[in-house]
Structures are given as C-alpha cells and as structure tokens.
Design a protein around this motif. Structure first.
Motif, PDB file in Angstrom:
ATOM      1  N   PRO A  35       0.681  -1.364   0.038  1.00 43.90           N
ATOM      2  CA  PRO A  35       0.029   0.130  -0.149  1.00 43.90           C
ATOM      3  C   PRO A  35       0.831   1.349   0.218  1.00 43.90           C
ATOM      4  CG  PRO A  35      -0.210  -1.020   2.205  1.00 43.90           C
ATOM      5  CD  PRO A  35       0.616  -2.077   1.012  1.00 43.90           C
ATOM      6  N   GLN A  36       0.283   2.448  -0.633  1.00 45.25           N
ATOM      7  CA  GLN A  36       0.835   3.694  -0.262  1.00 45.25           C
ATOM      8  C   GLN A  36       1.516   3.978   1.083  1.00 45.25           C
ATOM      9  OE1 GLN A  36       1.606   6.064  -2.607  1.00 45.25           O
ATOM     10  NE2 GLN A  36       0.261   5.602  -4.271  1.00 45.25           N
ATOM     11  N   GLY A  37       2.701   4.064   1.230  1.00 46.84           N
ATOM     12  CA  GLY A  37       3.089   4.585   2.722  1.00 46.84           C
ATOM     13  C   GLY A  37       3.365   3.171   3.344  1.00 46.84           C
ATOM     14  N   GLY A  38       3.189   2.109   2.984  1.00 46.39           N
ATOM     15  CA  GLY A  38       3.105   0.830   3.671  1.00 46.39           C
ATOM     16  C   GLY A  38       4.576   0.498   3.824  1.00 46.39           C
ATOM     17  N   MET A  39       4.788  -0.563   4.772  1.00 49.52           N
ATOM     18  CA  MET A  39       6.168  -1.406   5.023  1.00 49.52           C
ATOM     19  C   MET A  39       5.817  -2.929   5.095  1.00 49.52           C
ATOM     20  SD  MET A  39       9.105  -0.573   7.100  1.00 49.52           S
ATOM     21  CE  MET A  39      10.509  -1.517   7.683  1.00 49.52           C
ATOM     22  N   VAL A  40       6.115  -3.544   4.340  1.00 53.98           N
ATOM     23  CA  VAL A  40       5.565  -4.793   3.902  1.00 53.98           C
ATOM     24  C   VAL A  40       6.777  -5.979   3.770  1.00 53.98           C
ATOM     25  CG1 VAL A  40       4.418  -6.430   2.288  1.00 53.98           C
ATOM     26  CG2 VAL A  40       3.524  -4.053   2.829  1.00 53.98           C
ATOM     27  N   ALA A  41       6.983  -7.144   4.496  1.00 51.87           N
ATOM     28  CA  ALA A  41       7.998  -8.084   4.428  1.00 51.87           C
ATOM     29  C   ALA A  41       7.539  -9.141   3.467  1.00 51.87           C
ATOM     30  CB  ALA A  41       8.243  -8.593   5.670  1.00 51.87           C
ATOM     31  N   LEU A  42       8.377  -9.638   2.700  1.00 53.03           N
ATOM     32  CA  LEU A  42       8.337 -10.782   1.647  1.00 53.03           C
ATOM     33  C   LEU A  42       9.267 -11.835   2.441  1.00 53.03           C
ATOM     34  CD1 LEU A  42       7.276 -12.557  -0.533  1.00 53.03           C
ATOM     35  CD2 LEU A  42       9.060 -11.579  -2.109  1.00 53.03           C
TER      36      LEU A  42
END
Ligand code: ATP
Length: 247
Positions: free
Chosen positions: A31-38
């Motif tokens: 998402p906009q401004g998100g912080m996501v891990a793979l």
C-alpha cells in the motif's frame, strides 16, 4: 473502495531457463506508505520476485516474466529498469554493492546522478546522514574499509539518493550481527514513517523483519502461502516452527 496500492503484482511467473518456473503466480501488494515483508527460505523465490518488479530479468538469457506488475496503477511490464527507477522504484540488491574505492560521501553523490539538481543532491545527502549517523561519522573513509553494517547503510543510502517512492531491500540482514540488523531495520522503519517512503523488505530473518513491518507474505517454492498482519504471523504455529526457530 480501497485506494490503489502503490505496487501490485498479479499472478507473476518467472522462468529462468525456459524449463521450470522460479515463481509460480505471485500476487502481492504494497500500500501507499506501507512497510511489507516478503519472507521465505533460501531459494523460495524472493529475489526473483524483486527482479520482476525492478525489471532486472534478462530476456536475452531466456529470463522471462508473465503476469502483471502495476505501480501507481500503471502497468510497468514493458519498462526498462532505468525507467522504473525514474518512476520511483529502487532495488537494493543482495550483497550491499558499493563503490569500495570511493568514500561514502562520493558513493552518495554518484548515486544521485539519476535524479535532480545539486541542491536536491545536498538535501538528500543530509537526509541520509540524518538517519544513518554512523555513516556520517565515516563519510570520508574508504567504503571498502567500512564494516558490513556500515556498507549496508551505505547501500540503502545510495538507494535513497534516487528519491524513491518504493524502497526494495533484498536480504539486508545477511551476515550482520543481530544488534546491527535491529538498528538498520529501525532506521528504515523510521524513514518509512517520517518520509512516507513505502518499503518492501525481503528477508529470511523473519524474527527481525516481523518486528518492523505491518504485514507480511510468506513464499515457499515460488508460491505465496501466507499473507497476514505481522502480529498474526508472529503467532502462527507454522511460522514459529519453521521461521522463528521453534515455539
Ligand atoms: P536467496 O535468498 O537464496 O536468493 P530467494 O528466495 O531469493 O533465495 P531466488 O533467488 O529468487 O530465491 O530463486 C528462486 C529459484 O530460482 C531457485 O530455485 C533458484 O535456483 C532459481 N534461480 C535463481 N536465479 C536463477 C538464474 N539466474 N538462473 C536459473 N535459475 C535461477
């Protein structure tokens, strides 16, 4: 009506050698401004997923992707890597590549050539040093003599010089002591919050990554097998057993 995500992958497949699929229909969103891990083990397909986003696959060597990568709603599959950088996508490759014979200061200046004028460059450099204070202290040293953690900070700093909208980090924790991993991840989280920069963090180190992201995806054998909030993933028995070193 959910807002358009900054990045979305829809059923992305990658073939390296015209035989087998390295990733087999990956769908994910940042998402906009998100912080996501793979998250995922060695060879699961994490780096390949990032390459499909930054455009670093080599069609002339039979490396092909199918499916759809969208950035700010635009399909970017036909764009060259440098065009994707201009849109704001930056990929920090595994192994923290910096110019070892140059100082951190020179490395940052060289990285800014992609975008903007001298004023922007100086402002971006100040911004990088304001977050990575260790790097500021070492700014006139030869980069080859920096510690692994400092080189990782420099690799991230170089990426920030391009004024990205999406920062993609491939395995930044590799080979670093746990306290340094925590320090670097907290700085990246701080940048995410204060600058609104979106982050896609690729990691084998699920423990450290789940401390700083809001959501995570788990990839196994080229397929996304789990997508949940970081809190839920930390509590998940499978994650605990296989990725957090036992419950
Ligand atoms: P690592 O962290 O070890 O890089 P990963 O999760 O990032 O692991 P990938 O590097 O994306 O995994 O690899 C996914 C699969 O694709 C693996 O089976 C790997 O052997 C294969 N692969 C990766 N790069 C190539 C390549 N250049 N040519 C052929 N096969 C490749």
């Amino acid at each position: 009506n959910t807002p358009t995500p900054l990045l979305s992958l829809n059923n992305v497949e990658v073939i390296y050698d015209s035989v087998s699929l390295a990733i087999k229909g990956v769908s994910l969103e940042v998402p906009q401004g998100g912080m996501v891990a793979l998250l995922g083990a060695n060879g699961a397909g994490k780096s390949t997923t990032l390459k499909s986003i930054s455009g670093l696959l080599r069609p002339e060597r039979g490396q092909v992707s199918r499916g759809e990568v969208r950035f700010q709603g635009q399909n970017i599959d036909a764009l060259a890597p440098q065009e994707r950088v201009k849109l704001g996508i930056v990929h920090v490759l595994e192994g923290r590549r910096v110019f070892e014979h140059m100082t951190p200061d020179e490395n940052l200046i060289a990285a800014s050539a992609v975008r903007g004028n001298r004023q922007d460059m100086l402002r971006n450099k100040d911004m990088v040093y304001s977050y990575f204070k260790r790097l500021y202290q070492r700014r006139t040293a030869q980069s080859g003599y920096l510690s692994g953690g400092e080189q990782q900070m420099l690799a991230i700093g170089r990426a920030l010089m391009t004024q990205p909208k999406l920062l993609m980090l491939d395995e930044p924790s590799l080979g670093l002591a746990p306290f340094l991993v925590a320090e670097i991840f907290e700085i990246v989280q701080d940048i995410n919050k204060k600058e609104g920069l979106s982050v896609l963090l690729v990691e084998q180190n699920a423990i450290a990554a789940l401390e700083v992201v809001s959501h995570g995806y788990l990839i196994e054998n080229g397929r996304i097998v789990m997508h949940d909030s970081a809190e839920a993933m930390k509590k998940n028995p499978d994650i605990q057993e296989f990725y957090l070193g036992g419950a």
